[in-house]
Design a protein around this motif. Structure first.
Motif: not given
Length: 70
Positions: A26, A53-55, A51, A24
């Motif tokens: 960023d 993790i970001t917007s 995986v 996991f």
């Protein structure tokens, strides 16, 4: 579960033989960003789940190229 302070420290451990089933990460990190880390990890550990993790939508296409878990 192990936590790492940076992408560099995680990758160093993987190179030394540390086993991991899933990463996991960023996308935006200092120095080695999540996309570059994913590319490096994919070469050494083709079966590892990655995986992100970001917007940030602009990173979606790159994650497909790395075959990150959808």
């Amino acid at each position: 579960m192990k936590l790492y302070a940076s992408g560099e420290s995680f990758f160093e451990e993987i190179q030394k033989g540390e086993a991991a089933d899933i990463l996991f990460t960023d996308i935006q990190m200092q120095q080695l960003d999540g996309v570059e880390l994913g590319k490096l990890v994919r070469r050494l550990c083709p079966d590892m789940y990655i995986v992100f993790i970001t917007s940030y939508e602009e990173y979606a296409a790159e994650s497909y190229r790395i075959e990150a878990y959808q």
